[in-house]
Design an enzyme around this catalytic site. Structure first.
Site, PDB file in Angstrom:
ATOM      1  N   SER A 328      57.901  -7.567-129.775  1.00  0.00           N
ATOM      2  CA  SER A 328      57.244  -7.407-131.058  1.00  0.00           C
ATOM      3  C   SER A 328      57.101  -5.926-131.414  1.00  0.00           C
ATOM      4  O   SER A 328      57.446  -5.509-132.523  1.00  0.00           O
ATOM      5  CB  SER A 328      55.879  -8.091-130.984  1.00  0.00           C
ATOM      6  OG  SER A 328      55.267  -8.035-132.219  1.00  0.00           O
ATOM      7  N   ARG A 351      50.200  -1.014-134.068  1.00  0.00           N
ATOM      8  CA  ARG A 351      49.343  -2.166-133.785  1.00  0.00           C
ATOM      9  C   ARG A 351      48.877  -2.852-135.066  1.00  0.00           C
ATOM     10  O   ARG A 351      48.763  -4.081-135.128  1.00  0.00           O
ATOM     11  CB  ARG A 351      48.125  -1.731-132.967  1.00  0.00           C
ATOM     12  CG  ARG A 351      48.269  -2.113-131.501  1.00  0.00           C
ATOM     13  CD  ARG A 351      46.909  -2.242-130.842  1.00  0.00           C
ATOM     14  NE  ARG A 351      47.049  -2.298-129.406  1.00  0.00           N
ATOM     15  CZ  ARG A 351      47.212  -3.428-128.722  1.00  0.00           C
ATOM     16  NH1 ARG A 351      47.279  -4.582-129.335  1.00  0.00           N
ATOM     17  NH2 ARG A 351      47.315  -3.386-127.418  1.00  0.00           N
ATOM     18  N   HIS A 354      51.768  -4.792-136.451  1.00  0.00           N
ATOM     19  CA  HIS A 354      51.929  -5.929-135.533  1.00  0.00           C
ATOM     20  C   HIS A 354      50.920  -7.036-135.859  1.00  0.00           C
ATOM     21  O   HIS A 354      51.242  -8.219-135.852  1.00  0.00           O
ATOM     22  CB  HIS A 354      51.740  -5.366-134.116  1.00  0.00           C
ATOM     23  CG  HIS A 354      51.612  -6.375-133.035  1.00  0.00           C
ATOM     24  ND1 HIS A 354      50.411  -6.674-132.443  1.00  0.00           N
ATOM     25  CD2 HIS A 354      52.533  -7.133-132.410  1.00  0.00           C
ATOM     26  CE1 HIS A 354      50.597  -7.579-131.508  1.00  0.00           C
ATOM     27  NE2 HIS A 354      51.884  -7.871-131.467  1.00  0.00           N
TER      28      HIS A 354
END
Ligand SMILES: C/C1=C2N=C(/C=C3N=C(/C(C)=C4\N[C@@](C)([C@@H]5N=C1[C@](C)(CCC(=O)O)[C@H]5CC(=O)O)[C@@](C)(CC(=O)O)[C@@H]4CCC(=O)O)[C@@](C)(CC(=O)O)[C@@H]\3CCC(=O)O)C(C)(C)[C@@H]/2CCC(=O)O
Length: 522
Positions: A328, A351, A354
């Protein structure tokens, strides 16, 4: 009776550099021997040139031994109806293959011009319907947008009929990103056409279903066909990667079917493919081996008529948590422009992207000067993390908080309701009045409530203790954009991270805290 003596099953790749392992070229080779079938070899050539060299040798040996070969390739052999005419001037698959064979430059080290070709087609021959999309975000290719445009052109179909029926198959116009097959199609058709033109093989290859009329005329020494491993449920098992497992499983399954006299059924036209649809499949779109094949009652299977049964029936998806994260983050990096951000902010941006699945938030995310350093220092000093919603608190990875920082959410404090009633405001905003004792040097993470951010700004103006950092990520239609705009207008001397507009959310706020606490690890 068996149709073929030898099988080659190829998992193709459009990689731009020599690549082995996962997502590279895998070829399984097998042979029928005395009524049974056995795998001879599985190879993982690093380049398309090396793959073609191995295949040539396999075909050469088979021809010399008078053996008939089936070669399955996992990329589309055609485009949706109308595309061949637009691209190559004739509604005919072979015109399209010729066009790619003449236009694709694909070197021995794998560098190739597939994106440029797609961009050029979008600009000229497909100017009425620029269907191609998908490229690495930062590779500027004139005419080729990085993402699927909205609205998407509708002057040509987006999907072939076979892609509509094979539910998970991706459209051939998509040139990049997970699961895309567009680049494989361009490079693959070019390579196969070059082989067809080669003196050694000219006239000995038939391309299914175009030149074989599905299963009407399967007598060429070599048959090329489009396969799609997604029709079968194949697991990685003890193989090095799923691609290796897929080519071996399909090679064995097809070989076995053929030895049992059942392979022809997979190459025949499905009974419900008729009229104009069948004509388009035979002229330009092509078809996928086994698509529409109805399993006979003697083969126990959980499949409906859109799949081929192979022994392994578990769905294919990545299961290991660490691999999911790794993959990912790799994809996020590939799709996200980090160039605007200082190095120290990269983990935070990654992050956050994500957490919401939207690389485009990086275009508007604002990280004020010193925000990352201030947040890290506060956590290091053991400062509390104050959140506006329990959802934010619960998204924080506690094991990443090295100083066991306290997480404070006072939304459900009994005093909050009383304040909210008295002030005729939300509980989210009311709780801010109860943050005074923990606010000095804290990290405030607001992921839900615009009124909490408004109230926080008011409290700072009133002289309340200052937090070290505000992660200002309220979401929604009422007040979210406005409260963030107010902070952007004047930060009142407090570093912040914010996403202007409606976007935000508890998951984003928690992800921002997690990035400050532990980067991309735990
Ligand atoms: C107007 C509110 C909004 N809530 C949104 C989105 C979500 N909220 C969820 C949940 C479960 C909660 N929201 C509250 C914070 C509740 N939401 C509000 C308020 C009415 C006012 C906030 C504001 O405008 O500033 C707020 C209640 C309050 O008095 O403050 C919540 C406390 C409601 C409750 O359970 O009593 C609760 C928070 C629970 C917790 O974690 O502690 C959602 C999960 C609802 C859902 O989608 O099912 C969702 C989560 C979104 C997220 O990522 O956080 C909006 C859209 C943000 C909206 C504010 C803006 C707007 O356009 O209206």
């Amino acid at each position: 009776m068996a149709l073929f003596d030898a099988f080659a099953i190829v998992d193709w790749s459009a990689a731009n550099t020599p690549t082995t392992g996962k997502d590279s070229i895998w070829i399984a080779l097998g042979e029928r021997e005395e009524g049974t079938f056995r795998l001879i070899e599985t190879v993982n050539p690093p380049t398309r040139s090396a793959a073609m060299a191995r295949l040539r040798q396999f075909f050469r040996d088979a021809l010399a031994a008078d053996k008939r070969v089936f070669a399955g390739f996992d990329f589309p052999f055609g485009y949706p109806r109308g595309a061949a005419g637009a691209i190559a001037g004739t509604d005919d698959w072979s015109a399209l293959w010729s066009f790619f064979a003449d236009s694709v430059q694909d070197t021995d080290s794998n560098t190739n011009n597939r994106f440029e070709i797609a961009g050029r087609l979008n600009r000229d021959r497909l100017a009425f319907a620029p269907m191609f999309w998908g490229r690495p975000e930062f590779q500027d290719i004139p005419g080729l947008p990085p993402r699927r445009p909205e609205p998407y052109p509708d002057a040509l179909p987006e999907r072939r009929l076979s892609e509509d029926r094979a539910r998970k198959a991706q459209p051939v116009w998509k040139m990049h990103y997970v699961g895309s097959v567009g680049s494989q199609a361009v490079t693959g058709m070019a390579r196969l056409e070059q082989l067809r033109r080669d003196e050694e093989f000219a006239g000995k290859i038939a391309v299914w279903p175009f030149e074989t009329g599905f299963a009407d005329k399967l007598d060429a020494p070599i048959t090329f066909a489009e396969i799609y491993p997604g029709l079968s449920q194949i697991e990685k098992g003890d193989k090095s990667c799923l691609d290796e497992a897929q080519v071996e499983t399909l090679c064995e399954a097809f070989g076995r079917f053929d030895a049992e006299g059942r392979f022809e059924a997979l190459l025949a036209a499905p009974a419900d493919l008729q009229g104009e649809d069948k004509r388009a499949a035979l002229m330009e779109e092509g078809w996928i081996v086994g698509l529409g094949y109805r399993l006979s009652d003697e083969v126990p299977s959980e499949h409906d008529n859109s799949g081929i049964a192979v022994p392994n029936r578990r769905l294919h998806y990545i299961r290991e948590p660490s691999r999911i994260y790794e993959e990912s983050f790799r994809l996020v990096r590939e799709a996200t422009d980090l160039s605007r951000f200082p190095e120290e902010a990269h983990d935070l941006v990654i992050r956050m992207v994500h957490a919401c699945g939207m690389p485009e938030i990086a275009e508007s995310l604002v990280v004020s000067e010193g925000a990352i350093a201030a947040g890290r220092a506060a956590l290091e000093a053991g400062a509390p993390i104050i959140t506006d919603a329990e959802m934010v608190s619960h998204g924080i990875i506690v094991s990443g908080l090295k100083q066991q920082n306290k997480i404070v959410c006072r939304l459900n404090d009994p005093r909050t309701r009383r304040i909210a009633e008295r002030e005729a405001t939300t509980r989210s905003a009311a709780q801010v009045d109860l943050w005074t004792d923990v606010m000095e040097g804290a990290i405030v993470a607001i992921g839900n409530a615009p009124t909490a951010l408004f109230r926080l700004i008011e409290r700072i103006e009133e002289g309340a203790p200052r937090p070290a950092l505000i992660l200002a990520l309220p979401v929604g239609f009422v007040g979210a954009a406005e409260s963030k705009a107010e902070l952007l207008r004047d930060d009142r001397g407090v570093p912040f991270v914010t996403l202007p507009g409606r976007l935000g959310g508890s998951a984003l706020a928690a992800a921002a805290v997690n990035a400050l606490a532990s980067g991309l690890g735990e």
